[in-house]
Design a protein around this motif. Sequence first.
Motif, PDB file in Angstrom:
ATOM      1  N   CYS A   1       0.822  -1.214   0.000  1.00  0.00           N
ATOM      2  CA  CYS A   1       0.000   0.000   0.000  1.00  0.00           C
ATOM      3  C   CYS A   1       0.855   1.262   0.000  1.00  0.00           C
ATOM      4  O   CYS A   1       0.322   2.373  -0.081  1.00  0.00           O
ATOM      5  N   ILE A   2       2.178   1.115   0.088  1.00  0.00           N
ATOM      6  CA  ILE A   2       3.084   2.264  -0.012  1.00  0.00           C
ATOM      7  C   ILE A   2       3.359   2.516  -1.488  1.00  0.00           C
ATOM      8  O   ILE A   2       3.724   1.601  -2.224  1.00  0.00           O
ATOM      9  N   SER A   3       3.174   3.732  -1.928  1.00  0.00           N
ATOM     10  CA  SER A   3       3.317   4.059  -3.346  1.00  0.00           C
ATOM     11  C   SER A   3       4.647   3.577  -3.910  1.00  0.00           C
ATOM     12  O   SER A   3       5.698   3.739  -3.284  1.00  0.00           O
ATOM     13  N   ASP A   4       4.585   2.966  -5.110  1.00  0.00           N
ATOM     14  CA  ASP A   4       5.784   2.548  -5.845  1.00  0.00           C
ATOM     15  C   ASP A   4       6.667   1.591  -5.049  1.00  0.00           C
ATOM     16  O   ASP A   4       7.896   1.645  -5.137  1.00  0.00           O
ATOM     17  N   THR A   5       6.045   0.710  -4.292  1.00  0.00           N
ATOM     18  CA  THR A   5       6.817  -0.219  -3.463  1.00  0.00           C
ATOM     19  C   THR A   5       6.293  -1.637  -3.605  1.00  0.00           C
ATOM     20  O   THR A   5       5.136  -1.915  -3.276  1.00  0.00           O
ATOM     21  N   ILE A   6       7.160  -2.523  -4.110  1.00  0.00           N
ATOM     22  CA  ILE A   6       6.815  -3.927  -4.314  1.00  0.00           C
ATOM     23  C   ILE A   6       7.679  -4.781  -3.400  1.00  0.00           C
ATOM     24  O   ILE A   6       8.901  -4.637  -3.366  1.00  0.00           O
ATOM     25  N   SER A   7       7.035  -5.666  -2.673  1.00  0.00           N
ATOM     26  CA  SER A   7       7.766  -6.612  -1.836  1.00  0.00           C
ATOM     27  C   SER A   7       7.996  -7.893  -2.631  1.00  0.00           C
ATOM     28  O   SER A   7       7.132  -8.319  -3.396  1.00  0.00           O
ATOM     29  N   VAL A   8       9.160  -8.494  -2.459  1.00  0.00           N
ATOM     30  CA  VAL A   8       9.482  -9.741  -3.151  1.00  0.00           C
ATOM     31  C   VAL A   8       9.779 -10.800  -2.099  1.00  0.00           C
ATOM     32  O   VAL A   8      10.443 -10.522  -1.100  1.00  0.00           O
ATOM     33  N   MET A   9       9.260 -12.005  -2.309  1.00  0.00           N
ATOM     34  CA  MET A   9       9.369 -13.035  -1.272  1.00  0.00           C
ATOM     35  C   MET A   9       9.359 -14.424  -1.891  1.00  0.00           C
ATOM     36  O   MET A   9       8.982 -14.607  -3.051  1.00  0.00           O
ATOM     37  N   ASN A  10       9.749 -15.403  -1.090  1.00  0.00           N
ATOM     38  CA  ASN A  10       9.679 -16.807  -1.497  1.00  0.00           C
ATOM     39  C   ASN A  10       8.503 -17.520  -0.849  1.00  0.00           C
ATOM     40  O   ASN A  10       8.105 -18.599  -1.287  1.00  0.00           O
ATOM     41  N   ASP A  11       7.958 -16.907   0.201  1.00  0.00           N
ATOM     42  CA  ASP A  11       6.889 -17.533   0.969  1.00  0.00           C
ATOM     43  C   ASP A  11       5.969 -16.435   1.485  1.00  0.00           C
ATOM     44  O   ASP A  11       6.433 -15.486   2.126  1.00  0.00           O
ATOM     45  N   TRP A  12       4.658 -16.543   1.217  1.00  0.00           N
ATOM     46  CA  TRP A  12       3.744 -15.471   1.622  1.00  0.00           C
ATOM     47  C   TRP A  12       3.592 -15.388   3.138  1.00  0.00           C
ATOM     48  O   TRP A  12       3.223 -14.332   3.669  1.00  0.00           O
ATOM     49  N   GLN A  13       3.877 -16.466   3.856  1.00  0.00           N
ATOM     50  CA  GLN A  13       3.725 -16.443   5.310  1.00  0.00           C
ATOM     51  C   GLN A  13       4.890 -15.737   5.999  1.00  0.00           C
ATOM     52  O   GLN A  13       4.691 -14.988   6.955  1.00  0.00           O
ATOM     53  N   THR A  14       6.093 -15.979   5.523  1.00  0.00           N
ATOM     54  CA  THR A  14       7.245 -15.288   6.113  1.00  0.00           C
ATOM     55  C   THR A  14       7.454 -13.919   5.474  1.00  0.00           C
ATOM     56  O   THR A  14       8.213 -13.098   5.994  1.00  0.00           O
ATOM     57  N   GLN A  15       6.761 -13.684   4.322  1.00  0.00           N
ATOM     58  CA  GLN A  15       6.937 -12.446   3.565  1.00  0.00           C
ATOM     59  C   GLN A  15       8.419 -12.286   3.198  1.00  0.00           C
ATOM     60  O   GLN A  15       9.094 -13.270   2.920  1.00  0.00           O
ATOM     61  N   ASN A  16       8.918 -11.057   3.199  1.00  0.00           N
ATOM     62  CA  ASN A  16      10.323 -10.834   2.857  1.00  0.00           C
ATOM     63  C   ASN A  16      11.152 -10.884   4.142  1.00  0.00           C
ATOM     64  O   ASN A  16      11.261  -9.895   4.873  1.00  0.00           O
ATOM     65  N   ILE A  17      11.720 -12.067   4.417  1.00  0.00           N
ATOM     66  CA  ILE A  17      12.511 -12.250   5.642  1.00  0.00           C
ATOM     67  C   ILE A  17      13.653 -11.243   5.707  1.00  0.00           C
ATOM     68  O   ILE A  17      14.024 -10.766   6.779  1.00  0.00           O
ATOM     69  N   LYS A  18      14.177 -10.904   4.542  1.00  0.00           N
ATOM     70  CA  LYS A  18      15.316  -9.987   4.495  1.00  0.00           C
ATOM     71  C   LYS A  18      14.972  -8.635   5.118  1.00  0.00           C
ATOM     72  O   LYS A  18      15.828  -7.989   5.735  1.00  0.00           O
ATOM     73  N   THR A  19      13.714  -8.208   4.981  1.00  0.00           N
ATOM     74  CA  THR A  19      13.308  -6.930   5.576  1.00  0.00           C
ATOM     75  C   THR A  19      13.483  -6.961   7.089  1.00  0.00           C
ATOM     76  O   THR A  19      13.990  -6.013   7.696  1.00  0.00           O
ATOM     77  N   GLY A  20      13.060  -8.061   7.710  1.00  0.00           N
ATOM     78  CA  GLY A  20      13.225  -8.204   9.157  1.00  0.00           C
ATOM     79  C   GLY A  20      14.682  -8.217   9.567  1.00  0.00           C
ATOM     80  O   GLY A  20      15.069  -7.612  10.580  1.00  0.00           O
ATOM     81  N   GLN A  21      15.511  -8.892   8.773  1.00  0.00           N
ATOM     82  CA  GLN A  21      16.943  -8.967   9.080  1.00  0.00           C
ATOM     83  C   GLN A  21      17.609  -7.599   8.936  1.00  0.00           C
ATOM     84  O   GLN A  21      18.412  -7.196   9.785  1.00  0.00           O
ATOM     85  N   VAL A  22      17.253  -6.899   7.869  1.00  0.00           N
ATOM     86  CA  VAL A  22      17.824  -5.567   7.640  1.00  0.00           C
ATOM     87  C   VAL A  22      17.348  -4.592   8.715  1.00  0.00           C
ATOM     88  O   VAL A  22      18.099  -3.709   9.141  1.00  0.00           O
ATOM     89  N   PHE A  23      16.118  -4.762   9.180  1.00  0.00           N
ATOM     90  CA  PHE A  23      15.586  -3.881  10.224  1.00  0.00           C
ATOM     91  C   PHE A  23      16.438  -3.954  11.489  1.00  0.00           C
ATOM     92  O   PHE A  23      16.714  -2.933  12.134  1.00  0.00           O
ATOM     93  N   LEU A  24      16.879  -5.149  11.849  1.00  0.00           N
ATOM     94  CA  LEU A  24      17.743  -5.301  13.026  1.00  0.00           C
ATOM     95  C   LEU A  24      19.055  -4.545  12.835  1.00  0.00           C
ATOM     96  O   LEU A  24      19.556  -3.892  13.758  1.00  0.00           O
ATOM     97  N   LYS A  25      19.606  -4.613  11.620  1.00  0.00           N
ATOM     98  CA  LYS A  25      20.860  -3.916  11.329  1.00  0.00           C
ATOM     99  C   LYS A  25      20.662  -2.402  11.315  1.00  0.00           C
ATOM    100  O   LYS A  25      21.503  -1.643  11.811  1.00  0.00           O
ATOM    101  N   VAL A  26      19.545  -1.972  10.740  1.00  0.00           N
ATOM    102  CA  VAL A  26      19.261  -0.536  10.650  1.00  0.00           C
ATOM    103  C   VAL A  26      19.097   0.069  12.043  1.00  0.00           C
ATOM    104  O   VAL A  26      19.543   1.192  12.309  1.00  0.00           O
ATOM    105  N   GLN A  27      18.462  -0.672  12.953  1.00  0.00           N
ATOM    106  CA  GLN A  27      18.287  -0.171  14.322  1.00  0.00           C
ATOM    107  C   GLN A  27      19.637   0.064  14.995  1.00  0.00           C
ATOM    108  O   GLN A  27      19.821   1.056  15.714  1.00  0.00           O
TER     109      GLN A  27
END
Length: 487
Positions: free
Chosen positions: A159-185
């Motif tokens: 729902c964020i303009s011009d933003t597509i998520s890419v994933m291998n599994d709809w349940q875990t969604q984009n795991i990389k986002t969660g991993q990067v979030f820990l690093k960004v914090q």
Amino acid sequence: MNIIINGFHDRLLFPVLHEILNKFPFKNVYLTYTTNRISFSRNVCLNFYKVEDLARADYQVDWNSITPLSKKILDSMSECEVMALRMMDRHTISIEPLLTYNERKRLYLRHLRYWNHIISTGKISLFLSSNIPHEVYDFIIYSLCKIYKIPTLLLYQTCISDTISVMNDWQTQNIKTGQVFLKVQKEFKYKGGTQLELENRFQYDFDKNTLIRPKTRFEMRRKKQRVDIINVLLPLIFKIRPKHWATLLKSPRLIMVGIRNEFRYYSAIQRSKKLAKFYDRHAEIPDLKQKYIYFPLHLQPELSTAPMAGSFVDQLLITQMVGYSLPKNVYIYVKENPFQDFTKRELNFYQDLLDIPQVRFVPMNFDTYELTDHSIALVTATGTAGLEALYRGKPVLLFGSIFYQYAKGVYRISNNDVCKQTLTAILKHKTSPTTQDIKLYLKSLERTTINGYIDLDYKKDTKVSQKVSNSNISKALINEIAKMLRK
């Protein structure tokens, strides 16, 4: 190597498929299409499936040549079966009566048998979909690939303009986002929120959603269709192709069947009006000074609940768990989606909701942002309202899988114990996500999503050209496919 490709139906997206098929030596390509078929010059065997035929499980094959289903496959696909049967709600259209259980089961088994044969004998290397599978046949293909350990690659227009998520599994969604979030914090641990610069697409979304009264999202700017006998019968007439009129005139019975089904649908519309009146009669202007949890209901049937809500596709289950876990003096303000088709609801759904002591219905036209701002927390399966709540500093109880599920302030609920512990902590400590928290998560999305649109409806709210969008999608998919095929 062989590939199954689902989606990318519009001609404007064909360049993405050309880039992929030129890059990788796929020999057999199985593609779904709606109106236009892609053409390809290289020596590739293209197998086309029209979505209209897929909806009816019309594969035009000699079923005696298709491998029968084994107990092992039937048992291993039981979870998929439950969801697939529920997904068939979306395929009930005005010229067809509601599908019975046996009719749904027949469609499911035909899909399962056909695609199990293709996948088990066709040496499939990858399943690629331009959306999270939710049209029954694609969900069955996806689930079979998981069982056979065939890589899957899915896109999802957020729902964020011009933003597509890419994933291998709809349940875990984009795991990389969660991993990067820990690093960004950790990266921004000692920096203030004002020092964190976001890409324009994320700053734009942040700015518009932190206004006191944000503008209505473009996808919500629509009118409810006026329903009367003319609106019901005219679509039937215009759907009939000229070449079929001769057949119909020779067989008045077919005309009568069509008219009967249309009137059956019209009767359902009349019942739905009564259902809407029932909701309105029980809705009351909310007391915003009370303690309450806000639950904006999802539009159904839709992808956001089937499959993305998983086991909680029935929103009554969510409400019952929250009500069971709350103190008696904390209410649940339930608001129906303004665009809900009431032919897809049942009276007992609302009655069962009202049986929960804390539940109060809110008028459908009541301001959702005002309800969010005065709430203790927001409950959703996977709704956009959850992200809006985070922007406004409210914790979210999430019962499904969605791209913002790894954000701070989101509590994923799967059972009664977790639900009760979460609500107790929120009520006691009044924990809320901060502006810094949401900006850090947006920064994580910035680094792990595609800048573009795969759902062409989102061109209405874009800052990216079609060419740039396609290029960004192609590069991301080629990179992901290359990594997957190397394994």
